[in-house]
Design a protein around this motif. Structure first.
Motif, PDB file in Angstrom:
ATOM      1  N   LEU A 129       1.218  -1.350   0.163  1.00  0.00           N
ATOM      2  CA  LEU A 129      -0.416  -0.043   0.313  1.00  0.00           C
ATOM      3  C   LEU A 129       0.661   0.730  -0.139  1.00  0.00           C
ATOM      4  O   LEU A 129       1.624   0.857   1.156  1.00  0.00           O
ATOM      5  CB  LEU A 129      -1.334  -0.204   1.139  1.00  0.00           C
ATOM      6  CG  LEU A 129      -2.123  -0.994   1.526  1.00  0.00           C
ATOM      7  CD1 LEU A 129      -3.021  -1.051   2.777  1.00  0.00           C
ATOM      8  CD2 LEU A 129      -2.796  -1.103   0.293  1.00  0.00           C
ATOM      9  N   ASP A 130       0.348   2.295  -0.548  1.00  0.00           N
ATOM     10  CA  ASP A 130       1.233   3.482  -0.705  1.00  0.00           C
ATOM     11  C   ASP A 130       0.268   4.761  -0.760  1.00  0.00           C
ATOM     12  O   ASP A 130      -0.816   4.092  -0.870  1.00  0.00           O
ATOM     13  CB  ASP A 130       2.123   3.739  -2.141  1.00  0.00           C
ATOM     14  CG  ASP A 130       1.520   3.224  -2.907  1.00  0.00           C
ATOM     15  OD1 ASP A 130       0.053   3.795  -3.618  1.00  0.00           O
ATOM     16  OD2 ASP A 130       2.241   3.301  -4.465  1.00  0.00           O
ATOM     17  N   ALA A 131       0.013   6.194  -0.279  1.00  0.00           N
ATOM     18  CA  ALA A 131      -0.036   6.837  -0.428  1.00  0.00           C
ATOM     19  C   ALA A 131      -1.379   7.149  -1.991  1.00  0.00           C
ATOM     20  O   ALA A 131      -2.146   7.813  -1.447  1.00  0.00           O
ATOM     21  CB  ALA A 131       0.435   7.907  -0.413  1.00  0.00           C
ATOM     22  N   ARG A 132      -1.274   6.772  -2.990  1.00  0.00           N
ATOM     23  CA  ARG A 132      -1.785   6.908  -4.506  1.00  0.00           C
ATOM     24  C   ARG A 132      -2.900   5.731  -3.995  1.00  0.00           C
ATOM     25  O   ARG A 132      -4.135   5.925  -4.102  1.00  0.00           O
ATOM     26  CB  ARG A 132      -1.675   6.297  -5.239  1.00  0.00           C
ATOM     27  CG  ARG A 132       0.222   7.746  -5.979  1.00  0.00           C
ATOM     28  CD  ARG A 132       0.730   7.357  -6.495  1.00  0.00           C
ATOM     29  NE  ARG A 132       1.709   5.491  -6.426  1.00  0.00           N
ATOM     30  CZ  ARG A 132       2.038   4.930  -7.182  1.00  0.00           C
ATOM     31  NH1 ARG A 132       2.775   4.869  -8.583  1.00  0.00           N
ATOM     32  NH2 ARG A 132       2.721   4.136  -6.992  1.00  0.00           N
ATOM     33  N   ALA A 133      -2.131   4.602  -3.293  1.00  0.00           N
ATOM     34  CA  ALA A 133      -3.970   3.872  -3.415  1.00  0.00           C
ATOM     35  C   ALA A 133      -4.984   4.030  -2.480  1.00  0.00           C
ATOM     36  O   ALA A 133      -6.080   3.588  -1.927  1.00  0.00           O
ATOM     37  CB  ALA A 133      -3.662   2.390  -2.787  1.00  0.00           C
ATOM     38  N   LEU A 134      -4.441   5.213  -1.076  1.00  0.00           N
ATOM     39  CA  LEU A 134      -5.321   5.593   0.052  1.00  0.00           C
ATOM     40  C   LEU A 134      -5.560   7.150  -0.580  1.00  0.00           C
ATOM     41  O   LEU A 134      -5.989   7.470   1.094  1.00  0.00           O
ATOM     42  CB  LEU A 134      -4.285   5.333   1.199  1.00  0.00           C
ATOM     43  CG  LEU A 134      -3.720   3.493   1.454  1.00  0.00           C
ATOM     44  CD1 LEU A 134      -2.806   4.328   2.583  1.00  0.00           C
ATOM     45  CD2 LEU A 134      -5.470   3.030   1.689  1.00  0.00           C
ATOM     46  N   HIS A 135      -5.472   7.309  -1.411  1.00  0.00           N
ATOM     47  CA  HIS A 135      -6.078   9.163  -1.625  1.00  0.00           C
ATOM     48  C   HIS A 135      -7.396   9.128  -1.071  1.00  0.00           C
ATOM     49  O   HIS A 135      -7.255   9.997  -0.391  1.00  0.00           O
ATOM     50  CB  HIS A 135      -5.498   8.880  -3.015  1.00  0.00           C
ATOM     51  CG  HIS A 135      -6.123  10.845  -3.282  1.00  0.00           C
ATOM     52  ND1 HIS A 135      -7.052  10.929  -3.644  1.00  0.00           N
ATOM     53  CD2 HIS A 135      -5.010  12.024  -3.220  1.00  0.00           C
ATOM     54  CE1 HIS A 135      -7.367  12.306  -3.946  1.00  0.00           C
ATOM     55  NE2 HIS A 135      -5.871  13.339  -3.195  1.00  0.00           N
ATOM     56  N   ASP A 136      -7.991   8.096  -1.320  1.00  0.00           N
ATOM     57  CA  ASP A 136      -9.442   8.739  -0.807  1.00  0.00           C
ATOM     58  C   ASP A 136     -10.313   8.225   0.337  1.00  0.00           C
ATOM     59  O   ASP A 136     -11.381   8.430   0.869  1.00  0.00           O
ATOM     60  CB  ASP A 136     -10.449   7.966  -2.196  1.00  0.00           C
ATOM     61  CG  ASP A 136     -10.361   8.562  -3.280  1.00  0.00           C
ATOM     62  OD1 ASP A 136      -9.910   9.582  -3.467  1.00  0.00           O
ATOM     63  OD2 ASP A 136     -10.092   7.892  -4.169  1.00  0.00           O
ATOM     64  N   TYR A 137      -9.276   7.696   1.246  1.00  0.00           N
ATOM     65  CA  TYR A 137      -9.884   7.057   2.762  1.00  0.00           C
ATOM     66  C   TYR A 137      -9.295   8.395   3.610  1.00  0.00           C
ATOM     67  O   TYR A 137      -8.529   9.026   3.771  1.00  0.00           O
ATOM     68  CB  TYR A 137      -9.212   5.520   3.071  1.00  0.00           C
ATOM     69  CG  TYR A 137      -9.750   5.074   1.973  1.00  0.00           C
ATOM     70  CD1 TYR A 137     -10.615   3.906   2.703  1.00  0.00           C
ATOM     71  CD2 TYR A 137      -8.872   4.615   0.873  1.00  0.00           C
ATOM     72  CE1 TYR A 137     -11.304   3.290   1.487  1.00  0.00           C
ATOM     73  CE2 TYR A 137      -9.350   3.214  -0.361  1.00  0.00           C
ATOM     74  CZ  TYR A 137     -10.578   3.308  -0.248  1.00  0.00           C
ATOM     75  OH  TYR A 137     -11.015   2.090  -0.835  1.00  0.00           O
TER      76      TYR A 137
END
Length: 237
Positions: free
Chosen positions: A83-91
């Motif tokens: 997981l990185d910031a791009r994958a979690l941007h919308d949370y």
């Protein structure tokens, strides 16, 4: 894991998904349908806590949907590093604990950056609180250290599981109910408790739902042997 939630927000059905590999176990939230805790037949256990110390204006997706997805796609705790910031941007911000028979990892997402930490200690505690965050977390950590220091040198896994429930997760300090591990506030309280036990052959999840936790509060003697209560679900490896 204790789940602290608004008194008006109830939990939904427990999901025991065995129609596809890997088999998955997790309770659900009746409002959003997601979860805060779960396990799969590969021995992977996941727990998600809201990170109240941070915010993300882009966080419009439900964090509760992350664990069902990861339980379906991950086979080990180490995959949390994917997981990185791009994958979690919308949370919105959260802390995710991933553990299996080999290792335990913690991912912290603050809305901007991802931080990873591997836990190598035999016991550790992690908590979150929307109210007086630093004070509450320090208090609960001190309680955990007290419990840890009182442990005998050697305990069977079943005895350890019983002890951490009875002497930590079900503890409420008089006059400190709002910051206790078994928390009670005007608008929120500890709604349920989950405990997972993983062996080489099976993953066992014990779920103390809202009605069970209410009985623990009202019938103090039940706390002496908590592991004999609640709902038990198991999948084999």
């Amino acid at each position: 894991m204790n789940r602290d939630e608004a008194r008006s927000r109830h939990e939904g059905d427990f999901q025991q998904l065995t129609h596809s590999q890997p088999h998955r176990l997790f309770p659900t939230d009746s409002l959003a349908g997601g979860t805060w805790f779960g396990a799969n037949q590969k021995g992977l256990v996941l727990a998600l806590l809201n990170r109240y110390q941070a915010s993300n204006p882009n966080g419009h997706k439900s964090r509760g949907l992350l664990i069902p997805h990861f339980l379906n796609t991950w086979l080990s705790a180490s995959q949390i590093a994917e997981l990185d910031a791009r994958a979690l941007h919308d949370y919105n911000p959260f802390d995710l604990i991933a553990s299996d028979n080999q290792q335990t990892w913690q991912l912290s997402w603050d809305g901007i950056d991802v931080r990873l930490k591997q836990h190598t200690e035999s016991h550790f505690s992690f908590s979150s609180s929307a109210l007086n965050t630093n004070q509450v977390l320090d208090y609960r950590q001190s309680l955990f250290k007290d419990w840890q220091q009182k442990l005998p040198r050697s305990m069977a896994p079943s005895e350890l599981a019983q002890s951490v429930l009875r002497d930590f997760h079900l503890q409420q300090t008089p006059s400190a109910e709002t910051q206790s591990v078994l928390m009670d506030r005007h608008e929120a309280h500890t709604k349920s408790i989950c405990q997972a036990r993983v062996t080489d052959t099976a993953t066992r999840l014990q779920y103390f739902d809202e009605s069970t936790v209410t009985r623990f509060r009202n019938q103090k003697l039940l706390k002496e042997n908590p592991i004999s209560h609640g709902l038990v679900f198991e999948v084999t490896s």
